[in-house]
Scaffold this motif. Structure first.
Motif, short mmCIF file in Angstrom:
data_model
loop_
_atom_site.label_atom_id
_atom_site.label_comp_id
_atom_site.label_asym_id
_atom_site.label_seq_id
_atom_site.Cartn_x
_atom_site.Cartn_y
_atom_site.Cartn_z
N TYR B 429 69.35 57.51 15.57
CA TYR B 429 70.04 58.16 16.69
C TYR B 429 69.14 59.23 17.32
O TYR B 429 69.10 59.37 18.54
N ARG B 430 68.40 59.96 16.48
CA ARG B 430 67.45 60.94 17.03
C ARG B 430 66.42 60.24 17.90
O ARG B 430 66.05 60.74 18.96
N GLY B 431 65.97 59.07 17.43
CA GLY B 431 65.02 58.29 18.22
C GLY B 431 65.59 57.92 19.57
O GLY B 431 64.92 58.03 20.60
N ILE B 432 66.86 57.50 19.57
CA ILE B 432 67.51 57.13 20.83
C ILE B 432 67.59 58.35 21.75
O ILE B 432 67.27 58.27 22.94
N LEU B 433 67.97 59.50 21.19
CA LEU B 433 68.07 60.71 22.00
C LEU B 433 66.71 61.09 22.58
O LEU B 433 66.61 61.45 23.75
N ALA B 434 65.68 60.98 21.72
CA ALA B 434 64.34 61.35 22.18
C ALA B 434 63.89 60.44 23.32
O ALA B 434 63.36 60.89 24.34
N ALA B 435 64.16 59.12 23.14
CA ALA B 435 63.77 58.17 24.19
C ALA B 435 64.51 58.46 25.48
O ALA B 435 63.96 58.35 26.58
N ARG B 436 65.77 58.87 25.34
CA ARG B 436 66.58 59.14 26.52
C ARG B 436 66.07 60.38 27.26
O ARG B 436 65.97 60.40 28.47
#
Lengths: 311, 439, 321
Positions: B429-436
């Motif tokens: 989820y952190r990865g998704i937030l970072a990508a966003r």
């Protein structure tokens, strides 16, 4: 009695007609006008929704084709050239032929026997284990053996070999969609050109540690000695960060480097056995037997009758 | 709210702190703290003394590293830490035990501190002090309160709610006065009226000793706390003492609190009053099947194998796991040749019978994980969502609030690796937030 | 030395296990079984035995030959299903074969069809019971008279009696047994349900062991009591008094053992209160206005179906809000 039956028929019939009319108008109002070509192209695509093309699925890819009107920059790796030809015919343009590719697991990992240094007892997920420790083999670059790649493969082409615990690729089934490449948290799997007669030479290791450390971690590790770069006639091999890499666009699959490699990290696939070289030291062979890779035939001295060489 | 009651197994409380002998060789890792690694400022062949600066903090989130021994730098290379990951390190061959002249090695207790708050923080940075509660957060950053925020409470974490660990327990018994001086210094640095020492009720002796000592100091209050794991987790401790709750995604300072481990306050005393950099740890060597239990004062950089060899000789035949830290939040080690670091608090040897996880079975939806979760989350739901790759939904159910205390897995009758799954989900989820945010 | 183990924290585990929970539930059901044997004789024991054995057997067969997974009969969940199913039928000799069909439905359709323990949306024992009630209405409502441990005619059906609820449906409230008799279980009925006392002993054991929490039983029984009390106050002629309401039929067994089934009940405390409330309300509605004299099984099954919704709605209070 009769009028009750009539009443029921009339009520139900009227309801049916009312619903039909409502449905008709709703369908008209919310009609989505779509190019029929999208359906046709989606029909041609493999339908595995592997995501190898970078789109959300096969239908999204079909939409992208139609929207763009040509095939520039779009490729279905799973379908390969055959599918691309069909799509090209539907779109009315020409498909560029491309080298067929295959996924390659660049690690010698073996999770049975002496190489295993610790026992992992947690969640069977590579990406979690990667955040936790180095892996059962003690190599912080190598395969973790928990099978995220196998789970990602939609074509049954990549399975975990029960004998070694490491992933194994079925070349015939692999469509080079790249799902396993994305699934691997350590970037071990690479898509490489299939090569002439499916013959490929590559470095079966991604360890970037210094020679001595890498050797201590794994017998088959690439120690970055650079011997292979010296024999390569095409300068296709580069050593960076103590790790050799064979550039498949330059490699002519002559196989010379394979015999030079002191650790057996360089491997050649689908070669007929070459003439044995008596000069090889026996110390090199032992580790090779430890990590049996079924589909890989490493040219090595064996008391086998050789009918012909390939050079 | 939530919490579990594991057996506390504090079997090493009676073992007084011993000085661990200096070995022939040490390896000092350059990142022993949260953040960027320190930059080595010595070269191969250089002579170093105990307490000499050898790694300098150049990034913002970084801490100085000092030599724990005297001798010659034999190489500057990478070294595999106890978890097998290669990290930059300085190898030192030990010769004698020659300390820097500035370090006050007398046993006298120095009570006066005339430094200004700014000078205290600077000195903490110079001495390479980090939080010893586990996160190894650089102290000078923690005690520089950002503009616009105000510290109201200083909370000293002496809860030690982890089973087995006794290093804080022993430090409180043996160095109560130094701790109180350290607390006074930190209180001054932050400019807060009161400091609260939270101690769990299962430690009556330290509570008594600390209460007696605190009475002699101004503004130090000892707060006995209910016995419950994780009472010593930062957010739970703040809540227990101040009644405030750290909101999702915020830091303690956002609710006016600064939390410091009790071991850190002792290190602060030594650094500020005695000029001694952080080169030693209090380390518990414990385990049910071990022949003896120990609490040591250990120089950093000694390999775990050396510690095991000296203290208990050999690991028992039935050893299942060797853990750095407590059994609930500690990390299992795979490379015992690795060196100790600043935050190390224990060598915990767990027997096979306890270490091997039982077979996982279906979730029976008993809800025990949810009742055990001190953050009011739903681990069973995360487990199901993460298995199906629905990371964003897990995020919507506040997965990032998880403090990874392990209560969910501890209480799960189906033995599901709930925390493993939650950690995986948090990362994804952190990865998704970072990508966003990049978009 | 052996290899060191590596895993994420935590490295210790409480001694809690599914197996232990299930066997403790089985223990808690023993008092009810003893009382049933005292009142209905060996037939009760035999029906229980047949039910338990067939539940375990069907689970084993399904896991071994259909699902092809390692068997889980050791965890005791099939035994719980078997006991609860048996407790929900009359202790008559004809039940000996009917209960086998019930066990097949309970285990096969109620549980294994969904993937086994933990995945079933409905309480398996109740699925089996309701199936039997609909398929064998006569046998399922032929209640034996309360006798001794050894009824005069062993292995055959004793004289049929009637349940208090049946009596009310047919004869009104005058013919009812005394409240005390109903509390200890001296009345007709499905043999596990009759003794509120024995069920409460088991329930208290489960409460002490923290296997169930008080929320569902209290909400269930409380709602039934209050709702029937209101009806009784409105019209004492037509409706029965609240004490009789909660002591008769399956309310006690349902509230303490079947509604509290972990798998099919909500997880949060608030959710459990809502669940218990719904069960109580539906039970009284079905009893008073439905075709069947008893509504506990239907009420619990209906509430089972809304459990996922309740779980979705009733979130625990987040710490960091």
């Amino acid at each position: 009695m009769a009028h009750q039956i009539m009443l029921a028929v009339i009520v139900l019939g009227a309801l049916g007609i009312i619903f039909a009319v409502v449905l008709y108008f709703v369908a008209q109002k919310f009609k989505v006008i779509e190019d029929p070509l999208i359906d046709e192209i989606a029909e041609v695509l493999p339908g595995a929704n592997c995501g190898g093309c970078g789109k959300a699925g096969c239908r999204a890819m079909a939409e992208a084709f139609v929207k763009q009107g040509n095939m520039e920059g779009l490729k279905c790796p799973a379908g390969g050239d055959a599918v691309m030809q069909k799509v090209a015919a539907l779109l009315g343009c020409v498909a560029e032929a491309s080298e067929p590719q295959v996924a390659v697991v660049r690690c010698n990992a073996c999770f049975t026997g002496e190489r295993t240094k610790v026992h992992y007892d947690g969640l069977r997920d590579c990406s979690f284990a990667n955040s936790l420790f180095t892996g059962e083999n003690g190599c912080q670059f190598g395969c973790l053996g928990l099978g995220n790649c196998a789970a990602a493969c939609q074509f049954d082409a990549l399975v975990m070999d029960p004998e070694t615990g490491a992933p194994k690729i079925d070349e015939d089934k692999c469509t080079a969609c790249g799902a396993c490449v994305k699934a691997c948290p350590r970037g071990i799997i690479e898509l490489r050109n299939k090569g002439r007669k499916n013959r490929r030479v590559f470095v079966n290791c991604v360890n970037k540690e210094k020679g001595a450390v890498a050797r201590k971690t794994c017998d088959n590790a690439c120690i970055g000695c650079g011997k292979c770069t010296k024999v390569c006639p095409k300068e296709a091999i580069k050593v960076e960060n103590n790790l050799a890499y064979v550039d498949y666009s330059l490699c002519i699959a002559c196989g010379k480097c394979v015999n030079e490699c002191p650790t057996g990290a360089l491997v050649a696939v689908n070669f007929t056995p070459v003439k044995p070289k008596p000069a090889e030291t026996p110390a090199v062979e032992a580790p090779k037997t430890e990590a049996p890779k079924v589909e890989i035939k490493i040219p090595q001295p064996e008391p086998v009758e050789v009918k012909k060489t390939n050079e | 709210m939530g919490g579990v009651h594991p057996n506390d197994n504090k079997i090493s409380t009676e073992a007084a702190i011993e000085q661990f002998p200096v070995p022939a060789k040490v390896v000092v890792l350059m990142n022993q703290h949260l953040g960027a690694p320190a930059t080595p400022i010595v070269a191969k062949g250089d002579k170093v003394k105990v307490g000499q600066l050898i790694g300098e903090a150049q990034a913002f989130m970084c801490a100085n590293v000092h030599s724990p021994v005297s001798g010659t730098v034999s190489k500057i290379d990478v070294c595999k830490d106890p978890f097998g990951l290669a990290k930059p390190a300085i190898y030192i061959d030990v010769e004698g035990d020659e300390w820097m002249e500035t370090i006050d090695r007398t046993p006298d207790i120095k009570r006066e501190c005339n430094l200004e708050p700014k000078q205290i923080v600077d000195k903490l940075k110079e001495m390479g002090i980090v939080g010893l509660g586990g996160a190894t957060f650089p102290a000078h950053i923690k005690y520089s309160v950002p503009d616009g925020k105000k510290a109201e409470y200083l909370i000293i974490n002496a809860v030690e709610c982890e089973p087995y660990l006794t290093s804080d327990h022993r430090v409180m018994l043996e160095h109560a006065e130094e701790i109180c001086i350290g607390i006074s210094i930190l209180r001054k640095a932050l400019g807060v009226p009161n400091a609260y020492i939270g101690i769990e009720n299962n430690k009556p002796e330290p509570i008594r000793v600390m209460k007696e000592m605190a009475a002699k100091f101004e503004g130090i209050i000892v707060e006995p706390l209910k016995l419950k794991y994780p009472q010593g987790a930062e957010k739970q401790l703040i809540n227990a003492i101040t009644g405030r709750r750290v909101p999702s995604g915020k830091l303690p300072i956002d609710v006016g609190c600064v939390v410091s481990n009790v071991g850190t306050t002792f290190a602060v005393y030594e650094a500020i009053q005695k000029n001694k950099p952080l080169i030693e740890n209090i380390l518990t060597v414990t385990g049910k099947k071990l022949p003896s239990q120990h609490n040591y004062q250990v120089r950093i950089g000694i390999s775990y194998n050396d510690i095991i060899k000296h203290s208990i000789g050999e690991l028992p035949e039935t050893t299942g796991k060797v853990i750095s830290g407590g059994p609930m939040m500690g990390k299992a080690m795979c490379n015992l040749d690795g060196p100790t670091v600043k935050g190390a608090s224990s060598v915990l040897v767990i027997d096979e019978s306890e270490a091997v996880r039982a077979k996982e079975s279906n979730c029976i939806r008993c809800g025990k994980c949810m009742q055990a979760c001190p953050m009011g989350l739903e681990p069973y739901l995360f487990s199901a969502l993460i298995k199906n790759g629905r990371y964003e939904e897990a995020g919507a159910h506040n997965i990032l609030d998880c403090i990874e205390c392990g209560c969910c897995f501890f209480s799960c009758p189906a033995n599901k690796p709930l925390l493993d799954e939650v950690r995986l989900g948090k990362n994804k989820y952190r990865g998704i937030l970072a990508a966003r945010s990049k978009k | 030395m052996k290899l060191l183990n590596i895993s994420g924290s935590p490295h210790v585990h409480s001694d809690e296990s599914t197996k232990r929970i299930m066997w403790r539930v089985n223990m808690a059901l023993i008092p009810a079984l003893i009382v049933a044997t005292l009142y209905f004789g060996v037939n009760a024991l035999l029906v229980t035995l047949v039910s338990v054995v067939s539940c375990v057997l069907f689970q084993w067969l399904i896991e071994k030959f259909i699902m092809k997974v390692p068997t889980t009969i050791g965890d005791g969940s099939a035994v719980v299903t078997g006991l609860l199913l048996a407790f929900n039928v009359p202790a008559t000799a004809s039940m000996l074969w009917i209960v086998v069909i019930g066990a097949l439905v309970a285990i096969g359709i109620g549980k294994m069809a969904f993937g086994g323990l933990g995945k079933n949306p409905f309480n398996p024992a109740l699925v089996g019971r309701v199936f039997l009630l609909i398929s064998f209405p006569v046998q399922m409502t032929t209640w034996p008279k309360v006798g001794g441990i050894f009824p005069t005619r062993l292995f055959t059906d004793a004289d049929s009696g009637a349940t208090p609820l049946g009596i009310i449906k047919e004869h009104g409230t005058e013919a009812l047994p005394q409240a005390w008799e109903m509390f200890v279980g001296h009345m007709g009925g499905s043999f596990g349900e009759v003794s509120a006392l024995a069920i409460l002993i088991g329930a208290i054991y489960l409460l002490c062991r923290k296997i169930i929490s008080w929320h569902i039983p209290v909400a269930f029984i409380g709602t039934a009591f209050v709702f029937s009390g209101i009806l009784y106050l409105c019209n004492g002629e037509q409706f029965i008094d609240p004490v009789t309401t909660i002591l008769t039929g399956g309310i006690m067994l349902g509230a303490c053992f079947m509604a509290t089934d972990m798998v099919t009940s909500p997880m949060s405390k608030v959710g459990q209160l809502i669940f218990g409330f719904g069960c109580g309300l539906l039970t009284i509605i079905i009893r008073n206005w439905g075709a069947y004299p008893e509504g506990v099984s239907f009420a619990i099954l209906l509430m089972n179906s809304v459990t996922p919704l309740i779980n979705r709605w009733c979130k625990p209070a987040r710490f960091a809000k």
